[in-house]
Design a protein around this motif. Sequence first.
Motif, short mmCIF file in Angstrom:
data_model
loop_
_atom_site.label_atom_id
_atom_site.label_comp_id
_atom_site.label_asym_id
_atom_site.label_seq_id
_atom_site.Cartn_x
_atom_site.Cartn_y
_atom_site.Cartn_z
N ARG A 150 7.34 -2.64 -9.81
CA ARG A 150 6.35 -1.86 -9.05
C ARG A 150 6.74 -0.39 -9.00
NH1 ARG A 150 6.66 -3.52 -4.02
NH2 ARG A 150 7.85 -5.45 -4.20
N LYS A 151 8.03 -0.11 -8.84
CA LYS A 151 8.50 1.28 -8.83
C LYS A 151 8.29 1.92 -10.21
CE LYS A 151 10.90 4.81 -7.06
NZ LYS A 151 11.20 5.64 -8.24
N ALA A 152 8.55 1.17 -11.27
CA ALA A 152 8.35 1.68 -12.63
C ALA A 152 6.88 2.01 -12.88
CB ALA A 152 8.85 0.67 -13.66
N ASP B 217 1.92 4.41 -3.85
CA ASP B 217 3.03 3.82 -3.11
C ASP B 217 3.38 2.48 -3.77
OD1 ASP B 217 4.68 2.45 -1.29
OD2 ASP B 217 3.77 3.46 0.43
N PHE B 218 4.57 2.40 -4.36
CA PHE B 218 4.91 1.18 -5.09
C PHE B 218 5.07 -0.02 -4.17
CE2 PHE B 218 9.20 2.51 -3.98
CZ PHE B 218 9.90 1.31 -3.83
N ASN B 219 5.27 0.21 -2.89
CA ASN B 219 5.41 -0.89 -1.94
C ASN B 219 4.08 -1.51 -1.54
OD1 ASN B 219 8.24 -1.25 -1.41
ND2 ASN B 219 8.23 0.78 -0.45
N GLU C 40 0.60 -0.26 -2.95
CA GLU C 40 -0.60 0.06 -3.74
C GLU C 40 -0.53 -0.40 -5.19
OE1 GLU C 40 -2.07 4.01 -1.26
OE2 GLU C 40 -0.85 4.31 -3.07
N VAL C 41 0.42 -1.26 -5.49
CA VAL C 41 0.60 -1.79 -6.86
C VAL C 41 0.70 -3.30 -6.80
CG1 VAL C 41 2.03 -1.82 -8.92
CG2 VAL C 41 1.85 0.28 -7.58
N LEU C 42 -0.01 -3.98 -7.71
CA LEU C 42 0.11 -5.43 -7.83
C LEU C 42 0.26 -5.79 -9.31
CD1 LEU C 42 0.04 -8.20 -6.42
CD2 LEU C 42 -2.44 -8.23 -6.77
N PRO C 43 1.46 -6.18 -9.77
CA PRO C 43 1.62 -6.62 -11.15
C PRO C 43 0.77 -7.85 -11.43
CG PRO C 43 3.75 -6.10 -10.18
CD PRO C 43 2.75 -6.12 -9.05
N LEU C 44 0.28 -7.94 -12.66
CA LEU C 44 -0.59 -9.03 -13.08
C LEU C 44 -0.06 -9.66 -14.36
CD1 LEU C 44 -4.01 -7.16 -12.80
CD2 LEU C 44 -3.10 -8.79 -11.13
N LEU D 42 -2.59 -3.82 -11.22
CA LEU D 42 -3.76 -3.47 -10.43
C LEU D 42 -3.33 -2.38 -9.45
CD1 LEU D 42 -6.21 -6.04 -8.89
CD2 LEU D 42 -5.33 -4.19 -7.48
N ILE D 43 -4.08 -1.28 -9.43
CA ILE D 43 -3.78 -0.16 -8.56
C ILE D 43 -4.92 -0.01 -7.55
CG2 ILE D 43 -3.20 2.30 -8.45
CD1 ILE D 43 -1.29 0.59 -10.18
N ALA D 44 -4.60 -0.01 -6.27
CA ALA D 44 -5.62 0.10 -5.22
C ALA D 44 -4.93 0.43 -3.90
CB ALA D 44 -6.40 -1.21 -5.10
N LYS D 45 -5.73 0.75 -2.92
CA LYS D 45 -5.14 1.00 -1.60
C LYS D 45 -4.63 -0.31 -1.03
CE LYS D 45 -9.40 0.82 1.23
NZ LYS D 45 -10.19 1.57 2.24
N GLU D 46 -3.77 -0.21 -0.02
CA GLU D 46 -3.06 -1.37 0.51
C GLU D 46 -4.01 -2.48 0.96
OE1 GLU D 46 0.38 -2.41 3.87
OE2 GLU D 46 -0.54 -0.41 3.81
#
Length: 382
Positions: free
Chosen positions: A73-75, A89-91, A93-97, A247-251
Amino acid sequence: MTAKRLENIKEYYFSQKLREIEQLNKEGKNIINLGIGSPDLPPHPDVVKVLYEEAQKANVHGYQSYKGSPILRKAIADWYLKWYNVIIDFNTEVLPLMGSKEGIMHICMTYLNEDDEVLVPNPGYPTYASNVSLTGAKMVAYNLTETNNWYPDFEAIEKLDLSKVKLMFVNYPQMPTGQAASEDLFQQIVKFGQKHNILIIHDNPYSFILNDKPLSIMSVNGAKEVVIELNSLSKSHNMAGWRIGMLIAKEERINEILKFKSNMDSGMFLPLQLAAAKALSLGADWHEEVNKVYKARREKVYELLDILQCTYSKEQTGMFMWAKIPAKYKNGYELADDILYNAHVFITPGSIFGSEGDNYIRISLCGSIEKFAEAINRINNL
């Protein structure tokens, strides 16, 4: 008996066509496949090295977090900042798929009910329409035309009844047409979503291929309020079979989608995630080398299209060439079948992407120079 939800779903075109090609090959036809965009180049060797080394460890083979490794997520967040100038924000706003195709289904299942409607591009990636149909929602096609540079005609769209429209799929650089993204286009899309309270789903897997300026719609002010962006390492890093997307989106959106996703899988193999993080750290020299190969291949595709008397733009981005067929063919299917059965070369008819693609074909750049040269020779000898 299959479920009712499958009644309006056809088998994926390429799944069906590959079976036919397999049979033709058994008959000795030796079909040259120029239809599918599956990168034939390998990932960077350092990426493979990380996968190998991490997979040797004894403590990496268990279930993983549904939200993905914080290292990945940080990468992803660092990659978005470096290339797109987008702060995420990698904590939160990011969801690996497991590939961005998975994300399309997660989004549809998270947000759509049977009474909802979804704006889907025509021509566009067929998976958008099929996933909408699987939820029972209604697909509303919006036409993209060459005369409008394959951009949405917002004036025409706003004449539609948008009262039930909940989502809108967009995809730039656009597949199948190769139309590049622009900052102005992204601003228009975000403004449209804000005006009509429509959630925009932007699919962005092609921004690094034959493109000097990768763009993300998330760079537009206010985009996070109305946009979810999907991205992938499949094309940009030659890792299609690894099934790594994001996937990038708000929390709030991440948590909503995670509610569905967490019931569908149990996390991605950790060594894959760590190798993906390595891939995302690669510099400009990696993309330059990949694009050097695609540029050389594209020159051969120009030659092939000229033989077929097709017309096309040289301003396209992505790993395909989109071209208009000559008048002697009634549609792309007829041309594609002519070439398949008589020259033993498979290319994709534009019709599979929607009615606006009827008079077009698409050719993949995923093949060696020698492969394209042989295809040109076969078509020349028709």
